[in-house]
Write an enzyme that holds these catalytic residues in place. Structure first.
Site, PDB file in Angstrom:
ATOM      1  N   ASP A 139       5.449  37.254   6.984  1.00 42.92           N
ATOM      2  CA  ASP A 139       6.012  36.626   8.186  1.00 42.92           C
ATOM      3  C   ASP A 139       7.429  36.169   7.884  1.00 42.92           C
ATOM      4  O   ASP A 139       8.106  36.781   7.082  1.00 42.92           O
ATOM      5  CB  ASP A 139       5.095  35.488   8.670  1.00 42.92           C
ATOM      6  CG  ASP A 139       5.014  34.323   7.687  1.00 42.92           C
ATOM      7  OD1 ASP A 139       5.243  34.533   6.468  1.00 42.92           O
ATOM      8  OD2 ASP A 139       4.707  33.196   8.120  1.00 42.92           O
ATOM      9  N   GLY A 176       5.460  28.467   2.191  1.00 50.37           N
ATOM     10  CA  GLY A 176       5.029  27.355   3.021  1.00 50.37           C
ATOM     11  C   GLY A 176       3.925  26.576   2.339  1.00 50.37           C
ATOM     12  O   GLY A 176       3.358  27.016   1.328  1.00 50.37           O
TER      13      GLY A 176
END
Length: 350
Positions: free
Chosen positions: A147, A68
């Site tokens: 995650d 990300g």
């Protein structure tokens, strides 16, 4: 095409939808716009009878996706955290959408595949790696916790291989990814273009039969004996002590790597992976991960870790708590508190 953007490129070739993550200078790191557009594209193609399969790739030569946009997370965390929470919320919905995608979804996990790249690639129903694949869940190095459904995969890897990957954050190869359960098929890097053409001409199964090869032996799996033994401890401190006490050189190397990571992120990661093993579905795990990620926004170490690695780049994070013994059970438990609003999948299941 719904939500067309220069950061997500799409084309349909004889019923095969090709989608390319297109931020090559950032190794295709995901931002809010990319998550939103990719979700819209997949929704449209899943409902379009003219599209029979999807192929995901990354632009450029460096990899599918490096994760990300962590610097954006840094700035959000230093402000009010709203943008970071929205990004994770939408990203984890996308991970679940990929996990239950009703048509063949081929992810070409060539080159660097880390963090968010694992989220868009490793929940596919047809997962391809190559001899250039460099995969990792490196979150503990920036004070974060794995995650994007990563703890679902890590918790289901053979023995303690997943815990080793999570607590060191160290990269692993395409062959390792298959051994860990992060991928299914192995292709030589040079075959990728021909493989894509074969999918269009002959279908996925024939293309795999023609181009996939037997992966080389997994180096990571070869070390499983000492990994299973050392990572059996109740706490990260127990694990590090076992690694340091082992006569295998790589065990000591792993201990040295873990010692550089955020103590609280390590402690939460151990708990997160072990809790994920007891959850039934990817969606259940993503809900837990969303809570943990929101918990990280309240921590000192997320901002400090990103600062040290990617903003100031001094590579000298000052973790707080500074050592594993200083991390309390309450510190860890706080990460698992329900978020407000919580991540749920009720609407998506209807």
């Amino acid at each position: 095409m719904t939500g067309e953007s220069d950061e997500i490129l799409t084309r349909v070739d004889d019923g095969i939808g090709f989608v390319t993550l297109n931020r090559p200078k950032a190794i295709n790191s995901l931002n809010q716009n990319m998550v939103t557009v990719l979700s819209a594209v997949l929704t449209e193609w899943e409902q379009d009878d003219a599209v029979r399969a999807v192929v995901l790739a990354g632009a450029g030569e460096r990899g599918l996706c490096a994760g990300g946009d962590v610097v954006a997370i840094y700035h959000s965390a230093r402000a009010d955290g709203v943008a970071a929470r929205r990004f994770w919320y939408d990203e984890y919905l996308l991970n679940a959408q990929i996990g239950r995608f009703a048509k063949p979804y081929v992810s070409l996990m060539d080159g660097i595949v880390m963090g968010g790249g694992v989220g868009v690639g490793c929940h596919a129903n047809t997962r391809v790696v190559t001899d250039t694949t460099k995969m990792a869940m490196p979150e503990v190095g920036i004070g974060f916790i794995p995650d994007v459904g990563g703890t679902y995969l890590l918790s289901r890897a053979p023995g303690s291989l997943g815990l080793h990957a999570a607590l060191t954050g160290a990269p692993f190869t395409g062959a390792d990814a298959i051994a860990l359960g992060f991928a299914d098929h192995y292709l030589p890097h040079g075959e990728l273009d021909a493989f894509g053409r074969s999918i269009v001409a002959e279908g996925i199964e024939r293309a795999l039969a023609e181009h996939a090869v037997e992966p080389p032996p997994s180096d990571l799996a070869a070390h499983r004996e000492w990994i299973d033994e050392c990572y059996d401890g109740d706490t990260v401190a127990d694990i590090v002590a076992a690694l340091r006490g082992h006569d295998a050189g790589p065990a000591n190397d792993a201990a040295n790597v873990i010692a550089t990571r955020s103590p609280v992120a390590l402690s939460v990661t151990l708990e997160s992976v072990r809790r994920a093993a007891k959850l039934d579905t990817l969606e259940d795990v993503l809900t837990q991960e969303y809570r943990v990620s929101c918990g990280s926004l309240r921590s000192h170490d997320l901002v400090e870790g990103i600062r040290a690695q990617l903003v100031d780049k001094d590579r000298n994070p000052q973790w707080n708590p500074a050592s594993l013994p200083e991390v309390s059970a309450a510190d860890v438990e706080a990460y698992f508190a329900p978020a407000e609003p919580d991540l749920t999948f009720e609407e998506e299941r209807r």
